[in-house]
Scaffold this active site. Structure first.
Site, mmCIF file in Angstrom:
data_model
loop_
_atom_site.group_PDB
_atom_site.id
_atom_site.type_symbol
_atom_site.label_atom_id
_atom_site.label_comp_id
_atom_site.label_asym_id
_atom_site.label_seq_id
_atom_site.Cartn_x
_atom_site.Cartn_y
_atom_site.Cartn_z
ATOM 1 N N ASN A 235 14.150 17.600 22.810
ATOM 2 C CA ASN A 235 13.798 18.973 23.147
ATOM 3 C C ASN A 235 14.948 19.651 23.902
ATOM 4 O OD1 ASN A 235 12.162 21.273 23.544
ATOM 5 N ND2 ASN A 235 11.477 20.525 25.526
ATOM 6 N N GLU B 170 0.960 12.365 23.382
ATOM 7 C CA GLU B 170 1.404 10.972 23.327
ATOM 8 C C GLU B 170 0.238 10.025 23.627
ATOM 9 O OE1 GLU B 170 5.030 8.529 22.761
ATOM 10 O OE2 GLU B 170 4.223 10.452 22.098
ATOM 11 N N LYS C 157 -3.017 10.059 17.796
ATOM 12 C CA LYS C 157 -1.987 10.105 16.755
ATOM 13 C C LYS C 157 -2.462 9.370 15.499
ATOM 14 C CE LYS C 157 2.161 10.594 19.653
ATOM 15 N NZ LYS C 157 2.712 11.817 19.022
ATOM 16 N N MET D 176 6.850 20.400 21.340
ATOM 17 C CA MET D 176 7.667 19.784 20.300
ATOM 18 C C MET D 176 7.347 20.341 18.924
ATOM 19 S SD MET D 176 9.895 18.007 21.728
ATOM 20 C CE MET D 176 10.594 17.611 20.135
ATOM 21 N N HIS E 233 12.399 10.770 16.237
ATOM 22 C CA HIS E 233 12.269 11.249 17.608
ATOM 23 C C HIS E 233 13.226 12.419 17.803
ATOM 24 C CE1 HIS E 233 12.601 10.336 22.197
ATOM 25 N NE2 HIS E 233 11.870 11.406 21.950
ATOM 26 N N SER F 84 7.636 9.446 21.278
ATOM 27 C CA SER F 84 8.818 9.035 22.043
ATOM 28 C C SER F 84 8.710 7.595 22.513
ATOM 29 C CB SER F 84 8.998 9.952 23.259
ATOM 30 O OG SER F 84 7.888 9.850 24.130
#
Length: 287
Positions: A143, A92, A97, A18, A140, A119
């Site tokens: 892809n 994720e 994060k 991403m 968000h 996500s």
């Protein structure tokens, strides 16, 4: 952009699928990027990966007429200083994060908007860990982000109008349409799509249909553009499993517990398009 509305200064945190995709989108739209990656090997390989994606975008006719912007790679979140917007696009994992966003927050000014590309993790959950929770919102990107022109924009309960305005200017520069949705696990797209993919994989696991047949039925009968299992390969099955686990933990929905076939593919390294093998086999793929 104009003198009144200068081109936003963008930093992207993470050179995974991403992060590289968002960087490709920005460079192709004439927005320069500082791409921060702490892993030396991934950082060294990132420019070549971006170049390959830019060529793909050019071949698909989705690059703008703007001159290609400058890419700078960096090693530390502190190198995001000076950016108008920082987009976090790492794995994720809520703890990772929050730690990365906190480090960035300490390095940038109060006028810098912080964006998580999660996500599935609620924005408020991440914002609660930051020194300035009002700086954070979610965007968000799908892809490949240089191909899909609509994004989810998630405003947390403490997100400031200033942060929303900064991100709106960035999305305009990127030629993207933002759809503002409420906060919560999975927001809209992941809450709906990821459970559907899990159900589709479970059908294959039970031997009731092949992956090709599931995708054909969903495409031809229900109008799904690629089919759920090709979509899983594009998302990355490892990323999908991480997201499903987040959804299961935060909603209690048993339909979001990753099915055994998805878990086995992750164990086998069959992560989808990026690894060359998922529900389908891909050639000429460099992960």
């Amino acid at each position: 952009m104009t003198e009144e509305h200068p081109t936003p200064r963008l930093a992207v945190l993470g050179a995974g699928v991403m992060g590289v995709g968002i960087t490709t989108l920005a460079l192709g739209q004439g927005v320069p990027v500082v791409l921060v990656e702490t892993d030396p090997a991934k950082r060294a390989d990132a420019p070549a990966r971006v170049e390959r994606e830019l060529r793909t975008a050019q071949l698909m006719g989705v690059r703008s007429g703007a001159p290609r912007a400058e890419l700078v790679t960096a090693a530390r979140p502190a190198d995001c200083a000076g950016a108008d917007v920082v987009i976090e696009a790492i794995t994720e994992d809520a703890g990772l994060k929050a730690a990365a966003l906190t480090e960035v927050s300490e390095a940038v000014g109060e006028d810098t908007a912080l964006v998580t590309n999660t996500s599935s993790i609620p924005v408020d959950e991440l914002a609660a860990k930051l020194p300035r929770p009002e700086d954070l919102l979610g965007v968000h990107f799908m892809n490949p982000s240089y191909l899909i022109r609509t994004v989810e924009v998630i405003r947390g309960s403490r997100t400031s109008a200033r942060a929303v305005d900064s991100v709106t200017r960035l999305l305009t520069a990127l030629g993207r349409r933002g759809v503002l949705v409420g906060d919560g696990p999975g927001f809209v797209t992941s809450r709906v799509l990821h459970r559907m993919i899990n159900d589709a994989a479970r059908i294959v696991q039970e031997g009731r249909a092949s992956a090709e047949d599931v995708d054909t039925l969903m495409q031809d009968c229900l109008g799904h553009r690629t089919g759920p299992l090709r979509t899983a390969d594009l998302i990355g099955i490892d990323n999908l499993v991480d997201s499903l686990r987040v959804l299961h933990e935060r909603t209690g929905d048993e339909g979001c517990r990753p099915c055994e076939l998805l878990l086995q593919k992750v164990r086998d390294g069959e992560h989808g398009r990026k690894s060359g093998q998922g529900f389908y086999t891909y050639t000429g793929v460099v992960s």
